[in-house]
Design a protein around this motif. Structure first.
Motif, PDB file in Angstrom:
ATOM      1  N   SER A 279       0.859  -1.189   0.000  1.00 44.88           N
ATOM      2  CA  SER A 279       0.000   0.000   0.000  1.00 44.88           C
ATOM      3  C   SER A 279       0.889   1.230   0.000  1.00 44.88           C
ATOM      4  N   ASP A 280       0.306   2.385  -0.329  1.00 46.28           N
ATOM      5  CA  ASP A 280       1.072   3.627  -0.274  1.00 46.28           C
ATOM      6  C   ASP A 280       1.155   4.105   1.165  1.00 46.28           C
ATOM      7  N   GLU A 281       1.720   5.274   1.370  1.00 45.55           N
ATOM      8  CA  GLU A 281       1.957   5.768   2.724  1.00 45.55           C
ATOM      9  C   GLU A 281       0.675   6.053   3.484  1.00 45.55           C
ATOM     10  N   ASP A 282      -0.432   6.232   2.774  1.00 47.31           N
ATOM     11  CA  ASP A 282      -1.726   6.471   3.430  1.00 47.31           C
ATOM     12  C   ASP A 282      -2.558   5.213   3.568  1.00 47.31           C
ATOM     13  N   GLY A 283      -1.997   4.067   3.162  1.00 47.07           N
ATOM     14  CA  GLY A 283      -2.704   2.799   3.297  1.00 47.07           C
ATOM     15  C   GLY A 283      -3.558   2.415   2.118  1.00 47.07           C
ATOM     16  N   TRP A 284      -3.538   3.189   1.016  1.00 42.79           N
ATOM     17  CA  TRP A 284      -4.397   2.890  -0.134  1.00 42.79           C
ATOM     18  C   TRP A 284      -3.799   1.770  -0.973  1.00 42.79           C
ATOM     19  N   GLN A 285      -4.668   0.903  -1.464  1.00 37.01           N
ATOM     20  CA  GLN A 285      -4.300  -0.145  -2.405  1.00 37.01           C
ATOM     21  C   GLN A 285      -5.130   0.036  -3.679  1.00 37.01           C
ATOM     22  N   TYR A 286      -4.514  -0.187  -4.837  1.00 36.51           N
ATOM     23  CA  TYR A 286      -5.131   0.143  -6.118  1.00 36.51           C
ATOM     24  C   TYR A 286      -5.439  -1.138  -6.902  1.00 36.51           C
ATOM     25  N   PHE A 287      -6.607  -1.126  -7.589  1.00 37.33           N
ATOM     26  CA  PHE A 287      -7.083  -2.301  -8.313  1.00 37.33           C
ATOM     27  C   PHE A 287      -7.790  -1.853  -9.599  1.00 37.33           C
ATOM     28  N   PRO A 288      -7.905  -2.757 -10.583  1.00 36.49           N
ATOM     29  CA  PRO A 288      -8.692  -2.414 -11.785  1.00 36.49           C
ATOM     30  C   PRO A 288     -10.182  -2.261 -11.477  1.00 36.49           C
ATOM     31  N   ASP A 289     -10.711  -3.108 -10.590  1.00 34.35           N
ATOM     32  CA  ASP A 289     -12.120  -3.042 -10.201  1.00 34.35           C
ATOM     33  C   ASP A 289     -12.262  -3.736  -8.855  1.00 34.35           C
TER      34      ASP A 289
ATOM     35  N   LYS B 195     -13.832  -6.590  -8.233  1.00 36.62           N
ATOM     36  CA  LYS B 195     -14.100  -8.014  -8.308  1.00 36.62           C
ATOM     37  C   LYS B 195     -13.155  -8.783  -7.386  1.00 36.62           C
ATOM     38  N   GLU B 196     -13.619  -9.937  -6.944  1.00 34.19           N
ATOM     39  CA  GLU B 196     -12.842 -10.725  -5.986  1.00 34.19           C
ATOM     40  C   GLU B 196     -11.470 -11.096  -6.536  1.00 34.19           C
ATOM     41  N   GLN B 197     -11.403 -11.458  -7.800  1.00 35.93           N
ATOM     42  CA  GLN B 197     -10.128 -11.839  -8.398  1.00 35.93           C
ATOM     43  C   GLN B 197      -9.171 -10.651  -8.465  1.00 35.93           C
ATOM     44  N   SER B 198      -9.681  -9.480  -8.761  1.00 36.68           N
ATOM     45  CA  SER B 198      -8.830  -8.293  -8.836  1.00 36.68           C
ATOM     46  C   SER B 198      -8.309  -7.897  -7.467  1.00 36.68           C
ATOM     47  N   LEU B 199      -9.138  -8.035  -6.431  1.00 39.05           N
ATOM     48  CA  LEU B 199      -8.740  -7.624  -5.089  1.00 39.05           C
ATOM     49  C   LEU B 199      -7.675  -8.534  -4.499  1.00 39.05           C
ATOM     50  N   SER B 200      -7.417  -9.669  -5.131  1.00 38.03           N
ATOM     51  CA  SER B 200      -6.394 -10.583  -4.630  1.00 38.03           C
ATOM     52  C   SER B 200      -4.985 -10.104  -4.951  1.00 38.03           C
ATOM     53  N   TYR B 201      -4.868  -9.120  -5.848  1.00 38.68           N
ATOM     54  CA  TYR B 201      -3.544  -8.640  -6.263  1.00 38.68           C
ATOM     55  C   TYR B 201      -3.483  -7.115  -6.142  1.00 38.68           C
ATOM     56  N   PRO B 202      -3.274  -6.608  -4.925  1.00 35.83           N
ATOM     57  CA  PRO B 202      -3.226  -5.151  -4.731  1.00 35.83           C
ATOM     58  C   PRO B 202      -1.934  -4.550  -5.284  1.00 35.83           C
ATOM     59  N   ASN B 203      -2.024  -3.296  -5.693  1.00 38.80           N
ATOM     60  CA  ASN B 203      -0.872  -2.543  -6.184  1.00 38.80           C
ATOM     61  C   ASN B 203      -0.564  -1.387  -5.241  1.00 38.80           C
ATOM     62  N   ARG B 204       0.733  -1.140  -5.046  1.00 37.66           N
ATOM     63  CA  ARG B 204       1.151  -0.050  -4.168  1.00 37.66           C
ATOM     64  C   ARG B 204       0.890   1.318  -4.810  1.00 37.66           C
ATOM     65  N   LYS B 205       1.046   1.391  -6.132  1.00 36.90           N
ATOM     66  CA  LYS B 205       0.827   2.638  -6.860  1.00 36.90           C
ATOM     67  C   LYS B 205      -0.221   2.393  -7.943  1.00 36.90           C
ATOM     68  N   ARG B 206      -0.851   3.468  -8.359  1.00 37.37           N
ATOM     69  CA  ARG B 206      -1.885   3.337  -9.375  1.00 37.37           C
ATOM     70  C   ARG B 206      -1.268   3.068 -10.734  1.00 37.37           C
ATOM     71  N   GLY B 207      -1.765   1.989 -11.381  1.00 38.32           N
ATOM     72  CA  GLY B 207      -1.349   1.687 -12.739  1.00 38.32           C
ATOM     73  C   GLY B 207      -2.315   2.274 -13.747  1.00 38.32           C
TER      74      GLY B 207
ATOM     75  N   VAL C  38      -9.946   1.861  -9.289  1.00 39.43           N
ATOM     76  CA  VAL C  38     -10.531   1.907  -7.944  1.00 39.43           C
ATOM     77  C   VAL C  38      -9.410   1.733  -6.920  1.00 39.43           C
ATOM     78  N   ARG C  39      -9.696   2.142  -5.704  1.00 41.20           N
ATOM     79  CA  ARG C  39      -8.756   1.942  -4.607  1.00 41.20           C
ATOM     80  C   ARG C  39      -9.528   1.768  -3.310  1.00 41.20           C
ATOM     81  N   ARG C  40      -8.873   1.131  -2.333  1.00 44.05           N
ATOM     82  CA  ARG C  40      -9.464   0.965  -1.017  1.00 44.05           C
ATOM     83  C   ARG C  40      -8.344   0.899   0.020  1.00 44.05           C
TER      84      ARG C  40
END
Length: 542
Positions: A151-161, A163-175, A180-182
């Motif tokens: 996650s980034d310094e504020d705790g955000w994780q970035y995803f394409p959407d 969906k359950e499959q997408s949320l399994s692979y969080p990104n530290r920075k926005r691609g 979406v992010r959470r």
């Protein structure tokens, strides 16, 4: 902070986790207003099955389990009373299911404002949330640890959407494809027994009868797992959602009726709810609150009852993540203290037993038998046994503990765990009765396992004769097998020759058929040509 003189169940804590969700708006950045109507809301649980519009609403719902209305039957919760004041009090009590962000609250303080506050005054009253902005997080902090994923310094994780499959692979920075992010927000909640019982009741005895506690704890877990199977079917026993389990859990806690199982005006034993009554309510919880599988489910799956019974152990493991062992044990202890207020058959009269026992052991002194807690939990001394049992049951447990070391009944001098005794006596004990290793060749002797070598040495001549006799028998059998093999080889060779001859005949027959067909075609063509020549002659003559 909880003080050391408080009961052990008061020191139970658990994290409340809420996920903040946002979607990217082109030209405006990430925003909660950009979330689609079909997606999870601004604040949700991890799987997104439960969502809320505000942090205040989400924190109160998850703290109390009020994700769905459980106050459906006012008379049931009020034991038949219809007075509006009593109904309001009962509803307020039901909204409090043993968890709070603070230690205590003034009776005049609004419950919602109290829980949503982040500070407390010196007298224990919380500051009102009316003075706080809706944008604040009510004491929740972002989770940025390594165990929470990148996650980034504020705790955000970035995803394409979402969906359950997408949320399994969080990104530290926005691609480029992350829209979406959470981030996870967490606040610790503490168990509050005063939500159920007065202090002078729940403060008695830290332990309670270990067997009764275990029975109630297991019954609570069974009731919740069975109710979830009744409600949503046995299709996928290892997967449930927060929206499915949390409302059932809240309803189950309300069904326990902690604080209302004891009646001071009871004159007969039949008028008092006892432990059997509570177990009966737990056993029938799924059937009464959800109902057994109906005819449609039986039509789709005739063996639905057997399926539910078979997969319930798998569902128990999943449900245990929502209803932890510590929480179930704490509720079971409160139930016992509620039922056993005056009899003290399942808990003692002492306050803060754990502190008294710890103080006594620290100073090397022993408690007086009249004040010692007979329900004090003692870990089993046997190696690998993790059971903690009430002091009064230590002797009984020791007589049935599977890890207790016992001397071998055959007298070999080795101590073996009770669970492994059968295997030791039948396969490992040196004094067990064992057959001679050469029993396969005809030795019928049976000796102790320790004397097998001695037996082999003493009867070597006999064993040699047995081996010789068996070898001669094998030689005779081998000769018979050789003659049979030769006969079979001759038969196989004869069959192969016949097969080759038949194959050749078949191929010859096929060739003759081809030649015959060609001759028929040529003959037919010649006949046609002769007819044409004859026709031409007649035409020329004319």
């Amino acid at each position: 902070m909880m003080t050391s003189d408080q009961p052990e169940l008061c020191r139970l804590e658990r994290p409340i986790e809420i996920y903040e969700n946002e979607r990217l708006w082109i030209g405006r950045g990430f925003s909660k207003a950009g979330l689609l109507p079909t997606e999870r809301g601004p604040y949700s649980t991890q799987d997104g099955s439960l969502s809320w519009k505000s942090m205040r609403e989400a924190s109160l719902a998850l703290l109390r389990g009020d994700v769905a209305s459980s106050f459906d039957n006012k008379e049931w919760y009020n034991n038949g009373k219809t007075d509006d004041t009593d109904a309001a009090a009962a509803k307020k009590a039901i909204c409090r299911r043993g968890w709070s962000f603070h230690e205590e609250n003034s009776d005049e303080q609004d419950a919602d404002d109290y829980e949503c506050s982040t500070t407390q005054t010196n007298n224990g009253n919380s500051t009102s949330s009316d003075n706080m902005s809706d944008d604040e997080y009510w004491g929740f902090v972002p989770c940025c640890g390594a165990e929470d994923g990148p996650s980034d310094e504020d705790g955000w994780q970035y995803f394409p959407d979402f969906k359950e499959q997408s949320l399994s692979y969080p990104n530290r920075k926005r691609g480029l494809l992350d829209f979406v992010r959470r981030r996870k927000l967490r606040r610790m909640a503490m168990f509050r027994p005063d939500h159920f019982l007065p202090r002078d009741v729940y403060n008695k005895c830290d332990y309670c009868d270990s067997r009764a506690v275990q029975v109630l704890s297991d019954a609570i877990l069974d009731a919740l797992s069975l109710a979830s199977l009744f409600a949503y079917g046995p299709a996928n026993p290892e997967k449930v959602t927060d929206a499915q389990v949390i409302p059932l859990k809240s309803k189950l806690i309300d069904t326990l009726q902690i604080g209302r199982n004891w009646r001071s005006d009871s004159k007969t034993e039949e008028d008092t709810n006892n432990l059997d009554d509570v177990r009966e309510r737990l056993c029938t919880f799924a059937e009464k609150s959800i109902g057994k599988p109906g005819p449609i489910m039986h039509l789709l799956n005739p063996d639905v009852d057997k399926s539910i019974q078979a997969i319930q152990p798998l569902r128990r493991k999943v449900i245990a993540k929502y209803f932890t062992d510590h929480e179930r044990v704490s509720l079971a202890r409160l139930l016992i203290k509620d039922i056993d207020r005056d009899a003290y058959e399942l808990h003692c009269k002492n306050e803060t037993c754990a502190s008294l026992i710890h103080a006594g052991s620290h100073h090397g002194s022993k408690q007086d038998d009249s004040t010692a807690c007979p329900f004090h939990y003692i870990p089993c001394p046997n190696y690998k046994c993790t059971v903690q049992i009430s002091k009064k049951y230590t002797k009984e447990h020791d007589e049935e503990c599977g890890y207790k070391l016992l001397p071998c009944p055959s007298g070999c001098g080795i101590e073996v765990a009770r669970n492994d005794m059968h295997v030791h006596v039948t396969t490992r004990c040196s004094l067990r009765q064992a057959e001679c290793p050469l029993s396969i060749v005809g030795c019928t002797a049976t000796v102790q396992a320790a004397d097998v070598t001695k037996h082999l040495n003493q009867h070597a001549d006999t064993h040699l004769m047995l081996l010789s006799t068996r070898m001669m028998e094998y030689q005779t059998l081998f000769k018979q097998f050789d003659s049979k093999i030769k006969i079979l080889e001759e038969k196989i060779a004869k069959l192969e020759r016949e097969l080759a001859r038949n194959t050749a005949l078949l191929s010859t027959k096929n060739e003759s058929n081809v030649i015959s067909n060609d001759l028929k075609k040529v003959t037919k063509r010649l006949n046609a040509l002769e007819k044409k020549v004859a026709h031409d002659r007649r035409s020329h003559t004319k």
